[in-house]
Design an enzyme around this catalytic site. Structure first.
Site, PDB file in Angstrom:
ATOM      1  N   CYS A   2       0.831  -1.199   0.000  1.00 37.45           N
ATOM      2  CA  CYS A   2       0.000   0.000   0.000  1.00 37.45           C
ATOM      3  C   CYS A   2       0.871   1.257   0.000  1.00 37.45           C
ATOM      4  O   CYS A   2       2.017   1.237   0.441  1.00 37.45           O
ATOM      5  CB  CYS A   2      -0.878   0.029   1.246  1.00 37.45           C
ATOM      6  SG  CYS A   2      -1.824  -1.469   1.461  1.00 37.45           S
ATOM      7  N   ARG A  27       4.815   0.362  -6.082  1.00 37.27           N
ATOM      8  CA  ARG A  27       4.719  -0.561  -4.945  1.00 37.27           C
ATOM      9  C   ARG A  27       3.678  -1.656  -5.186  1.00 37.27           C
ATOM     10  O   ARG A  27       3.661  -2.645  -4.463  1.00 37.27           O
ATOM     11  CB  ARG A  27       4.337   0.221  -3.669  1.00 37.27           C
ATOM     12  CG  ARG A  27       5.385   1.246  -3.276  1.00 37.27           C
ATOM     13  CD  ARG A  27       4.789   2.308  -2.368  1.00 37.27           C
ATOM     14  NE  ARG A  27       4.552   1.815  -1.027  1.00 37.27           N
ATOM     15  CZ  ARG A  27       5.413   1.910  -0.026  1.00 37.27           C
ATOM     16  NH1 ARG A  27       6.585   2.473  -0.238  1.00 37.27           N
ATOM     17  NH2 ARG A  27       5.123   1.448   1.156  1.00 37.27           N
ATOM     18  N   TRP A  75      -3.114  -2.744  -1.609  1.00 33.61           N
ATOM     19  CA  TRP A  75      -2.800  -4.083  -2.098  1.00 33.61           C
ATOM     20  C   TRP A  75      -3.571  -5.031  -1.188  1.00 33.61           C
ATOM     21  O   TRP A  75      -3.304  -5.086   0.011  1.00 33.61           O
ATOM     22  CB  TRP A  75      -1.297  -4.322  -1.995  1.00 33.61           C
ATOM     23  CG  TRP A  75      -0.855  -5.683  -2.449  1.00 33.61           C
ATOM     24  CD1 TRP A  75      -1.445  -6.888  -2.201  1.00 33.61           C
ATOM     25  CD2 TRP A  75       0.296  -5.976  -3.221  1.00 33.61           C
ATOM     26  NE1 TRP A  75      -0.734  -7.892  -2.780  1.00 33.61           N
ATOM     27  CE2 TRP A  75       0.333  -7.379  -3.409  1.00 33.61           C
ATOM     28  CE3 TRP A  75       1.314  -5.189  -3.781  1.00 33.61           C
ATOM     29  CZ2 TRP A  75       1.340  -8.012  -4.126  1.00 33.61           C
ATOM     30  CZ3 TRP A  75       2.315  -5.830  -4.489  1.00 33.61           C
ATOM     31  CH2 TRP A  75       2.326  -7.226  -4.660  1.00 33.61           C
ATOM     32  N   ASN A  99      -1.675   1.660   6.124  1.00 33.80           N
ATOM     33  CA  ASN A  99      -0.775   0.725   5.456  1.00 33.80           C
ATOM     34  C   ASN A  99      -0.178  -0.149   6.546  1.00 33.80           C
ATOM     35  O   ASN A  99       0.306   0.364   7.540  1.00 33.80           O
ATOM     36  CB  ASN A  99       0.322   1.537   4.737  1.00 33.80           C
ATOM     37  CG  ASN A  99       1.336   0.664   4.053  1.00 33.80           C
ATOM     38  OD1 ASN A  99       1.142  -0.541   3.936  1.00 33.80           O
ATOM     39  ND2 ASN A  99       2.408   1.283   3.591  1.00 33.80           N
ATOM     40  N   GLY A 100      -0.231  -1.479   6.400  1.00 35.45           N
ATOM     41  CA  GLY A 100       0.337  -2.365   7.411  1.00 35.45           C
ATOM     42  C   GLY A 100      -0.645  -3.458   7.776  1.00 35.45           C
ATOM     43  O   GLY A 100      -1.517  -3.814   6.970  1.00 35.45           O
ATOM     44  N   GLU A 477      24.742 -17.564   2.257  1.00 36.84           N
ATOM     45  CA  GLU A 477      24.223 -16.281   1.777  1.00 36.84           C
ATOM     46  C   GLU A 477      25.083 -15.112   2.296  1.00 36.84           C
ATOM     47  O   GLU A 477      25.367 -14.172   1.547  1.00 36.84           O
ATOM     48  CB  GLU A 477      22.754 -16.132   2.217  1.00 36.84           C
ATOM     49  CG  GLU A 477      22.076 -14.832   1.867  1.00 36.84           C
ATOM     50  CD  GLU A 477      22.074 -14.481   0.383  1.00 36.84           C
ATOM     51  OE1 GLU A 477      22.401 -15.335  -0.464  1.00 36.84           O
ATOM     52  OE2 GLU A 477      21.781 -13.324   0.060  1.00 36.84           O
ATOM     53  N   LYS A 481      27.028 -12.470  -0.151  1.00 36.92           N
ATOM     54  CA  LYS A 481      26.867 -11.010  -0.067  1.00 36.92           C
ATOM     55  C   LYS A 481      28.234 -10.349  -0.009  1.00 36.92           C
ATOM     56  O   LYS A 481      28.494  -9.370  -0.690  1.00 36.92           O
ATOM     57  CB  LYS A 481      26.063 -10.589   1.180  1.00 36.92           C
ATOM     58  CG  LYS A 481      24.583 -10.760   1.179  1.00 36.92           C
ATOM     59  CD  LYS A 481      23.802  -9.970   0.178  1.00 36.92           C
ATOM     60  CE  LYS A 481      23.791 -10.604  -1.176  1.00 36.92           C
ATOM     61  NZ  LYS A 481      22.805 -11.555  -1.553  1.00 36.92           N
ATOM     62  N   GLU A 484      30.144 -10.584  -3.362  1.00 38.27           N
ATOM     63  CA  GLU A 484      29.573  -9.791  -4.444  1.00 38.27           C
ATOM     64  C   GLU A 484      29.981  -8.332  -4.388  1.00 38.27           C
ATOM     65  O   GLU A 484      30.258  -7.731  -5.415  1.00 38.27           O
ATOM     66  CB  GLU A 484      28.029  -9.826  -4.366  1.00 38.27           C
ATOM     67  CG  GLU A 484      27.418 -11.098  -4.816  1.00 38.27           C
ATOM     68  CD  GLU A 484      25.901 -11.027  -4.706  1.00 38.27           C
ATOM     69  OE1 GLU A 484      25.379 -11.005  -3.583  1.00 38.27           O
ATOM     70  OE2 GLU A 484      25.240 -10.974  -5.745  1.00 38.27           O
ATOM     71  N   HIS A 500      36.891 -31.353   8.315  1.00 40.17           N
ATOM     72  CA  HIS A 500      37.084 -32.323   7.243  1.00 40.17           C
ATOM     73  C   HIS A 500      37.859 -31.718   6.070  1.00 40.17           C
ATOM     74  O   HIS A 500      37.735 -32.169   4.934  1.00 40.17           O
ATOM     75  CB  HIS A 500      35.728 -32.872   6.769  1.00 40.17           C
ATOM     76  CG  HIS A 500      35.010 -33.595   7.866  1.00 40.17           C
ATOM     77  ND1 HIS A 500      35.401 -34.834   8.323  1.00 40.17           N
ATOM     78  CD2 HIS A 500      33.956 -33.220   8.644  1.00 40.17           C
ATOM     79  CE1 HIS A 500      34.610 -35.201   9.321  1.00 40.17           C
ATOM     80  NE2 HIS A 500      33.732 -34.234   9.538  1.00 40.17           N
ATOM     81  N   LYS A 596      21.540  -7.509 -12.563  1.00 34.66           N
ATOM     82  CA  LYS A 596      20.412  -7.775 -11.667  1.00 34.66           C
ATOM     83  C   LYS A 596      19.577  -8.947 -12.167  1.00 34.66           C
ATOM     84  O   LYS A 596      19.047  -9.717 -11.386  1.00 34.66           O
ATOM     85  CB  LYS A 596      19.548  -6.513 -11.548  1.00 34.66           C
ATOM     86  CG  LYS A 596      18.440  -6.615 -10.520  1.00 34.66           C
ATOM     87  CD  LYS A 596      18.988  -6.628  -9.102  1.00 34.66           C
ATOM     88  CE  LYS A 596      17.962  -7.000  -8.061  1.00 34.66           C
ATOM     89  NZ  LYS A 596      18.533  -7.574  -6.849  1.00 34.66           N
TER      90      LYS A 596
HETATM   91  C1  F6R Z   1      22.813 -12.353  -5.301  1.00 36.51           C
HETATM   92  C2  F6R Z   1      21.839 -12.380  -6.352  1.00 36.51           C
HETATM   93  C3  F6R Z   1      21.881 -13.498  -7.318  1.00 36.51           C
HETATM   94  C4  F6R Z   1      20.464 -13.930  -7.684  1.00 36.51           C
HETATM   95  C5  F6R Z   1      20.501 -14.977  -8.809  1.00 36.51           C
HETATM   96  C6  F6R Z   1      19.115 -15.484  -9.139  1.00 36.51           C
HETATM   97  O1  F6R Z   1      22.711 -11.237  -4.491  1.00 36.51           O
HETATM   98  O2  F6R Z   1      21.015 -11.505  -6.464  1.00 36.51           O
HETATM   99  O3  F6R Z   1      22.617 -14.563  -6.829  1.00 36.51           O
HETATM  100  O4  F6R Z   1      19.858 -14.453  -6.548  1.00 36.51           O
HETATM  101  O5  F6R Z   1      21.059 -14.404  -9.958  1.00 36.51           O
HETATM  102  O6  F6R Z   1      18.285 -14.441  -9.527  1.00 36.51           O
HETATM  103  P1  F6R Z   1      16.735 -14.558  -9.418  1.00 36.51           P
HETATM  104  O7  F6R Z   1      16.379 -14.698  -7.998  1.00 36.51           O
HETATM  105  O8  F6R Z   1      16.222 -13.283 -10.040  1.00 36.51           O
HETATM  106  O9  F6R Z   1      16.326 -15.764 -10.213  1.00 36.51           O
END
Ligand code: F6R
Length: 601
Positions: A2, A27, A75, A99-100, A477, A481, A484, A500, A596
């Site tokens: 929202c 959004r 939404w 909103n919430g 993960e 991060k 990257e 191991h 992305k």
């Molecule tokens: C890491 C990252 C990538 C995506 C991967 C899959 O921060 O963003 O590892 O997770 O490229 O992308 P999606 O989720 O869009 O299929």
């Protein structure tokens, strides 16, 4: 998600409200509405579907001269997308937008109904306006009535309320959902869910803190927290839309880390009822013959899948395997119709994941997508989709998409386990789910501590992030991060696996980020970390329990559920990666060599 806007002043209220809602369109929404209070009279319009419908409906309406206005894009969460469920919601002489999620709305609604109040919508939000009017009828001032109303609400909210009882005032409250107040030299006041609607209108803004509430008049802003007055601290509002879209944060990634609390509330909205988890999107799918789940995804989404595998086996009691999509495609996999094929993708366009989904469709498997982008290729192809509702993620390094994927998968594991999970266990899982938005709130002192610590981690010959159980995918993960955006070498490892092989690397220049939750295998993880410490590895421990052998220690809060610890530690690893990358001078939002959306295999 929202969106909210509000206005007080002499100008054309409709113009700001509609243009503000347009800015918040990204959004996502399924209905919209406005209410304008002028000369003691309230006019309200609501429409289903796109904003153009509202623009069309309000064509003949104008509202020049002093007055107030509030506007909302909704939404659907509690209740279907219908005009009756669209905001603003009205009482007898007041209107509210929200909103919430009001977690205790059922209880409040039942009590009000017993007192004869008639409800016009199925929403949780409507209780706010009726509660307010109930207090007014008990002869409280509008200010006290609003304060008493807020005190009764549990959950997440950004609220604007107007009432004929106080026709020069907009009442507001904020908790775990963004709300900004703005003003200019023309004695105009503005309210919005984000900066961008305010650009070109307000010159300075206050970003409200959780728990703040108050009221705005043409020439006055009264702000309170815990009943004590707060002096609002205004910041100049830039004129740059991109800057505005960052809501004052240095990077989109940082904004998205901070947004996780509110987007997770969005993910949960309308999906939890007294009976348990409700996923309307799946109501036409028959899961009765499913005895196995196969998850396919890439990168961060793959890590969300690995986390989910623990949940599906532990909670739903369904076998689950997770595969990297690019590996799955060429292994000549054996596909079985009793297996649910689950793909996870933020973008919905990742080529390998999409191709894996096509293979499953060809094999006539039931397919389900967990995705953030409606109408993406993956969403269009899968039999059903659960949208993660994270909003647009701009930082290339995924943060809020991961959090919402894990939440959606957790919801799904409870949904699939409806028949097997004992009622008491289900209640405690739901309690923990609802607690997640508050766990994801970033504390200033935690961020500052990580920022200071980060300077010690700019060199060395590598990082190991280690954890057990669900904290192992979280370690993967955390390492991803860091890799990257800092370009430093990092690996995620199961804590028990270090001896191991990888422990051979241990020396003072090997940095180990140890995820040491209290609620899950603490003693086992502790022994693993002690083994590393004995070999002089540098240890950064993240735990609610003090750990003497740590070189550095980030203390987390005591939690009663492992998923709460998971999310708190997730934020810490995200901020750690961010602050190391900032010190190294890297482009946090657009790291080198990365895109992305990965639409090539
Ligand atoms: C890491 C990252 C990538 C995506 C991967 C899959 O921060 O963003 O590892 O997770 O490229 O992308 P999606 O989720 O869009 O299929």
């Amino acid at each position: 998600m929202c969106g909210i806007v509000g206005y007080i002043g002499e100008g054309e209220k409709k113009e700001f409200l509609l243009s503000g809602l347009k800015e918040l369109e990204y959004r996502g929404y399924d209905s919209a509405g406005i209410a304008v209070l002028k000369d003691g009279h309230i006019t309200s319009y609501r429409t289903l579907g796109k904003l153009e419908n509202l623009v069309h409906k309000t064509e003949a309406f104008s509202s020049d001269g002093f007055g107030l206005g509030i506007g909302h894009t909704r939404w659907a969460t509690h209740g279907k997308p219908t005009e009756a469920n669209a905001h603003p919601h009205r009482g007898e002489f007041s209107y509210v937008i929200h909103n919430g999620i009001i977690e205790n709305y059922k209880e409040i609604k039942e009590n009000l109904q017993k007192e004869g109040v008639k409800f016009l919508s199925q929403t949780d939000s409507e209780v706010i306006v009726h509660l307010f009017e109930k207090f007014i009828k008990e002869e409280l001032s509008a200010q006290d009535a609003f304060k008493s109303t807020i005190e009764m609400l549990q959950g997440a909210y950004a609220i604007l309320l107007v009432t004929k009882d106080e026709p020069e005032t907009i009442f507001f409250a904020k908790n775990a959902v963004p709300l900004i107040l703005g003003q200019n030299a023309k004695e105009e006041k503005f309210m919005s869910s984000s900066d961008s609607p305010l650009i070109g209108y307000a010159t300075e803004v206050v970003y409200l803190e959780d728990g703040e509430y108050g009221w705005v008049k043409k020439d006055e802003i009264s702000l309170f927290m815990n009943e004590k007055p707060v002096i609002p601290t205004f910041a100049t509002l830039g004129r740059d839309k991109i800057y505005a879209q960052k809501d004052g944060f240095r990077f989109f990634m940082e904004k998205e880390i901070y947004e996780q609390s509110s987007v997770v509330s969005e993910t949960l909205m309308g999906r939890i009822s007294d009976e348990g988890v409700e996923l309307d999107e799946l109501k036409d799918i028959d899961f009765s013959d499913i005895d196995n789940i196969k998850i396919c995804a890439c990168g961060t989404s793959y890590h969300a899948g690995l986390t989910a595998a623990y949940l599906f086996e532990r909670l739903s009691k369904i076998r689950c395997q997770v595969e990297i999509a690019s590996e799955f495609r060429y292994k000549e996999p054996l596909l079985d119709k009793k297996t649910l094929f689950l793909v996870i993708s933020q973008s919905g366009e990742t080529a390998d994941t999409l191709e894996a989904l096509k293979m499953a469709k060809k094999a006539n498997m039931k397919t389900l997508a967990i995705c953030n982008v409606d109408n993406s290729s993956i969403v269009r192809l899968a039999d059903a989709t659960l949208l993660t509702r994270a909003g647009i993620e701009k930082g290339v390094a995924s943060t809020k998409a991961f959090a919402t994927q894990v939440i959606t998968l957790w919801l799904l594991s409870l949904y699939m386990g409806k028949k097997t999970i004992p009622a008491k266990k289900m209640q405690s899982e739901i309690k923990a789910l609802l607690h997640t938005p508050s766990v994801l709130h970033v504390e200033d002192n935690t961020h500052e501590k990580i920022r200071r610590l980060s300077k010690r981690y700019l060199h060395g010959h590598g990082f190991f992030f280690i954890g057990r159980d669900i904290f192992f995918p979280l370690a993967l993960e955390g390492a991803l991060k860091l890799k990257e955006i800092s370009y430093l070498h990092a690996e995620g490892y199961p804590s028990g696996e270090m001896k191991h092989g990888p422990i051979a690397l241990a020396d003072s220049e090997l940095f180990t980020v140890a995820l040491m939750p209290q609620t899950m295998l603490y003693e086992k993880t502790k022994s693993n970390v002690e083994e590393l410490s004995a070999r002089d590895a540098t240890i950064l421990a993240i735990s609610p329990k003090e750990f003497d052998l740590a070189d550095d220690f980030i203390k987390t809060t005591e939690q009663s559920h492992p998923m709460s610890e998971f999310f708190e530690m997730m934020i810490i690893t995200q901020i750690l990666a961010l602050e190391i990358a900032v010190r190294l001078g890297n482009d946090v939002d657009m790291p080198r060599n990365l895109a992305k959306s990965v639409t090539v295999e």
